[in-house]
Design an enzyme around this catalytic site. Sequence first.
Site, PDB file in Angstrom:
ATOM      1  N   ASP A 102       1.208  -1.033   0.231  1.00 59.01           N
ATOM      2  CA  ASP A 102      -0.147  -0.081   0.386  1.00 59.01           C
ATOM      3  C   ASP A 102       1.132   1.333  -0.167  1.00 59.01           C
ATOM      4  OD1 ASP A 102      -2.305  -1.486  -0.280  1.00 59.01           O
ATOM      5  OD2 ASP A 102      -2.434  -1.283   2.346  1.00 59.01           O
TER       6      ASP A 102
HETATM    7  N1  URA Z   1      -0.912  -6.135   3.284  1.00 56.37           N
HETATM    8  C1  URA Z   1      -1.740  -4.896   3.472  1.00 56.37           C
HETATM    9  O1  URA Z   1      -2.692  -4.459   4.582  1.00 56.37           O
HETATM   10  N2  URA Z   1      -1.493  -3.862   3.318  1.00 56.37           N
HETATM   11  C2  URA Z   1       0.825  -4.079   2.255  1.00 56.37           C
HETATM   12  O2  URA Z   1       0.710  -2.736   2.478  1.00 56.37           O
HETATM   13  C3  URA Z   1       0.437  -5.497   2.508  1.00 56.37           C
HETATM   14  C4  URA Z   1       0.222  -6.494   3.224  1.00 56.37           C
END
Ligand code: URA
Length: 230
Positions: A102
Amino acid sequence: MKLDRLIAKHGFLGRAEAHRRITAGRVRVDGRVVMDNQHEVDRFMQVEMDEEIVQQARRALYLMLHKPAGVVSATRDAEHVTVIDLIHDPDRGSLHIAGRLDRASTGLLLLTNDGRWSKRLMDAGSKVPKTYLVEVDADIPPDAVERFAAGMEFQPEGIITLPAELILLSPRQARVVLHEGRHHQIKRMFGRVGCLVTSLHRESIGGLSLPDDLAPGMWRALTTAEMAQV
Ligand code: URA
């Protein structure tokens, strides 16, 4: 792609003529004569017929990046800096991401232009473990370890998550090991146990850990040994 198909497409030779030329020993793959029509070739192989180049071998790229916060795991974005913008390589346009993070998340990100390699890595069946360091806004409840291990129902995917390991490091900090990569998986899992993720950092993928000397925003090619670790 099969060798006969590649040769047939070249100069619109057609399959029958391609077979004739291959079996006559006129075609070389990476410098060696190949007389098998069904020989499998990919973009990273040099294919020549007589003295002519039929396919120029592409450079295979396998890179690791220390993703900083605020950068998008995408090849293009109208608003934000992308991870590709951080890679200074003439072939960066051919890269794709093997397992996104993310925008706010940080840590180890792999990029490649070899679709077969990334597919193997990300196929649900391969279950390559990924380790994350997570901080949350509230104390993690005692039953969270069991709930992560038991799996959680995710909608709209209609799946039960694979058993995940939750290792408590302090009341609001944990290490999580996932064996898959569902959309916002860690945030959603912590949401189910009443915690909001405030920091998320990927430490490792398979046996490959983010090196200490790779500062946020820095990248480099994987070594052969590191590729084996993934
Ligand atoms: N899980 C999430 O919620 N975000 C990420 O970036 C990776 C795994």
